[in-house]
Design a protein around this motif. Structure first.
Motif, PDB file in Angstrom:
ATOM      1  N   THR A 138      -7.095   8.208  -9.386  1.00 53.05           N
ATOM      2  CA  THR A 138      -7.986   9.278  -9.045  1.00 53.05           C
ATOM      3  C   THR A 138      -9.175   9.608  -9.236  1.00 53.05           C
ATOM      4  O   THR A 138      -9.621   9.647  -8.565  1.00 53.05           O
ATOM      5  CB  THR A 138      -6.796  10.843  -9.706  1.00 53.05           C
ATOM      6  OG1 THR A 138      -5.609  10.873  -9.188  1.00 53.05           O
ATOM      7  CG2 THR A 138      -7.428  12.054  -8.517  1.00 53.05           C
ATOM      8  N   PHE A 144      -7.200   7.945  -3.438  1.00 55.15           N
ATOM      9  CA  PHE A 144      -5.478   8.398  -4.618  1.00 55.15           C
ATOM     10  C   PHE A 144      -5.832   9.349  -5.301  1.00 55.15           C
ATOM     11  O   PHE A 144      -7.295   9.062  -5.999  1.00 55.15           O
ATOM     12  CB  PHE A 144      -4.903   7.080  -4.678  1.00 55.15           C
ATOM     13  CG  PHE A 144      -3.721   7.786  -5.764  1.00 55.15           C
ATOM     14  CD1 PHE A 144      -2.416   8.321  -4.903  1.00 55.15           C
ATOM     15  CD2 PHE A 144      -3.766   8.328  -6.846  1.00 55.15           C
ATOM     16  CE1 PHE A 144      -1.584   8.811  -5.826  1.00 55.15           C
ATOM     17  CE2 PHE A 144      -2.980   9.021  -7.575  1.00 55.15           C
ATOM     18  CZ  PHE A 144      -1.847   9.094  -6.886  1.00 55.15           C
ATOM     19  N   LEU A 231       2.217   6.731  -3.353  1.00 51.33           N
ATOM     20  CA  LEU A 231       2.833   6.396  -4.625  1.00 51.33           C
ATOM     21  C   LEU A 231       3.931   6.836  -5.375  1.00 51.33           C
ATOM     22  O   LEU A 231       4.450   6.028  -5.882  1.00 51.33           O
ATOM     23  CB  LEU A 231       1.369   6.602  -5.493  1.00 51.33           C
ATOM     24  CG  LEU A 231      -0.081   5.518  -5.437  1.00 51.33           C
ATOM     25  CD1 LEU A 231      -0.804   5.504  -6.311  1.00 51.33           C
ATOM     26  CD2 LEU A 231       0.043   4.634  -4.409  1.00 51.33           C
ATOM     27  N   ALA A 355      -1.790   1.265  -4.214  1.00 46.82           N
ATOM     28  CA  ALA A 355      -3.182   2.296  -4.518  1.00 46.82           C
ATOM     29  C   ALA A 355      -4.010   1.171  -3.346  1.00 46.82           C
ATOM     30  O   ALA A 355      -4.638   1.755  -2.630  1.00 46.82           O
ATOM     31  CB  ALA A 355      -3.323   2.312  -5.792  1.00 46.82           C
ATOM     32  N   VAL A 358      -3.434   2.611   0.201  1.00 50.43           N
ATOM     33  CA  VAL A 358      -3.890   3.937   0.593  1.00 50.43           C
ATOM     34  C   VAL A 358      -5.055   3.820   0.747  1.00 50.43           C
ATOM     35  O   VAL A 358      -5.899   4.248   1.614  1.00 50.43           O
ATOM     36  CB  VAL A 358      -3.820   4.438  -0.467  1.00 50.43           C
ATOM     37  CG1 VAL A 358      -4.335   5.147  -0.988  1.00 50.43           C
ATOM     38  CG2 VAL A 358      -2.577   5.046  -0.760  1.00 50.43           C
TER      39      VAL A 358
END
Length: 422
Positions: A138, A144, A231, A355, A358
């Motif tokens: 993050t 993400f 995820l 990830a 994304v």
């Protein structure tokens, strides 16, 4: 990664577009045909179904576990029963602990952290590691965001509708403003505090700011902020695969309903099926065949049948799905579908790959996506090991990267090369 391994095709969508979502749909049907039978048991891959759990009635529907068993029918039935006993607590732990909305007796979940803001809570070592990893991702700000639970819940509330047109930000100015406001709030990481207080006892504390709490009350947002979103199943498959490997169960595979897969270290030859559309019909164009460890990350923007679930729709001719830009809440009209097959799967590899997808899906142009793929092998956040990429753009062109690793059995139009097709 060598450029001569990359092939770009500009052929018409009707002749070349590969809908990997179809591959997974057909694969689920293939499992019931080729893996187990209702009567006498024969050597081969058998589905291992976890026992029912009244606290989580659907937990054993999300993940499929296939394992190779051989011997007499009686021996296979006995081994299946023993595997159910091993697999059930492993699956239940992975499912419950990563659930962002429900608290369970005996298994502290992400949902418990959402429901007990500001409190010190002890979690399992596995969940502690997942939270640390998700928090680090993050902070990288590569699309993400483990604090974007409200934004994902908002999109789900629209996409689950039979007729979402009047509620989609494309067609409703008020909803567009609402989505933008929520995206701004969840993207402000100062609104959230996730503290790792004790690495030995695995104590964490999750809090939100007074401003964010007031915003949620004003906007009537009930969803918890903490959420692994796209995820979640990658983390689940990693947890389950690692637990099975540690116990010596290696000749099997795991498949999630959203198309992610892991084959374990002792898994026999497997094929990741490739399907396309030709003259309006689904056609099989081959399979990518591997042995041993591998993982498959997958995304699709195209809704098709029961596989797509409730979180896909088409509004004004544009595909709507959950692979959006978390900083704005907007959906890019660039990628149709993408599959990454990483070879020699290792712990964390599937999460790395998801990830990557994304992040890739938030890119605003075809060229930027291609640049990301070209740099995949050199970036610090790249997929693990060598990787096969099959990507389809919404303009109908596709992009393929083939790996160079020796352990690959190969790509073939003859799926008979593989024992099973995932």
């Amino acid at each position: 990664m060598k450029d001569d391994r990359i092939q770009v095709s500009e052929k018409h969508v009707g002749l070349r577009v590969v809908f990997f979502v179809v591959a997974v749909v057909v694969a689920v049907g293939a499992f019931s045909y080729g893996i187990s039978a209702l009567g006498a048991k024969q050597s081969g891959y058998h589905l291992i179904e976890a026992s029912a759990d009244s606290d989580a009635p659907f937990y054993n529907k999300e993940i499929t576990f296939g394992y190779y068993l051989e011997g007499s029918s009686g021996a296979i039935k006995k081994a299946t029963k023993e595997l159910v006993g091993v697999y059930t607590p492993i699956l239940a732990a992975a499912y419950k602990q990563l659930d962002s909305s429900v608290e369970y007796a005996g298994a502290v979940s992400i949902g418990a952290l959402n429901n007990h803001l500001g409190e010190e809570i002890g979690v399992s070592a596995e969940l502690y590691d997942v939270l640390k990893d998700a928090y680090a991702r993050t902070l990288e700000r590569r699309n993400f965001n483990m604090f974007a639970g409200a934004l994902y819940a908002e999109w789900k509330s629209v996409l689950i509708l039979d007729d979402p047109v009047g509620f989609d930000p494309l067609t409703n100015e008020d909803m567009a403003a609402r989505f933008a406001d929520i995206a701004a709030q969840v993207s402000n990481l100062d609104n959230f505090s996730l503290e790792f207080l004790d690495d030995e006892r695995h104590i964490v504390r999750f809090s939100v700011s007074d401003g964010y709490a007031a915003f949620c009350k004003e906007m009537e947002i009930e969803a918890g902020a903490l959420d692994l979103n796209l995820l979640a199943n990658a983390y689940r498959l990693e947890m389950i695969a690692s637990a099975l490997e540690d116990l010596g169960f290696t000749d099997g595979y795991l498949l999630s309903q959203d198309g992610l897969a892991v084959t374990l270290s002792g898994c026999r030859q497997q094929g990741y099926a490739l399907y396309g559309m030709e003259d309006g019909s689904i056609v099989e164009r081959g399979s990518f065949v591997v042995e041993g460890r591998s993982s498959k990350a997958f995304m699709a923007a195209f809704p098709l049948g029961s596989y797509s679930g409730s979180y896909y729709s088409v509004v004004d001719g544009r595909l709507r799905h959950l692979f959006f830009d978390t900083s704005t809440g907007e959906i890019r009209d660039v990628v149709m579908s993408c599959t990454l097959v990483s070879l020699d799967w290792k712990e964390g590899g599937l999460v790395d790959d998801m990830a990557y997808l994304v992040d890739m899906c938030a890119l605003s142009s075809k060229n930027s996506v291609i640049e990301a793929i070209v740099s995949l092998g050199n970036s610090s956040g790249s997929a693990s090991g060598d990787v096969f990429v099959d990507l389809v753009f919404q303009d109908g062109t596709d992009y393929v990267v083939e790996p160079v690793e020796d352990s690959v059995v190969g790509s073939s139009a003859d799926t008979a090369l593989s024992k099973e097709v995932l």
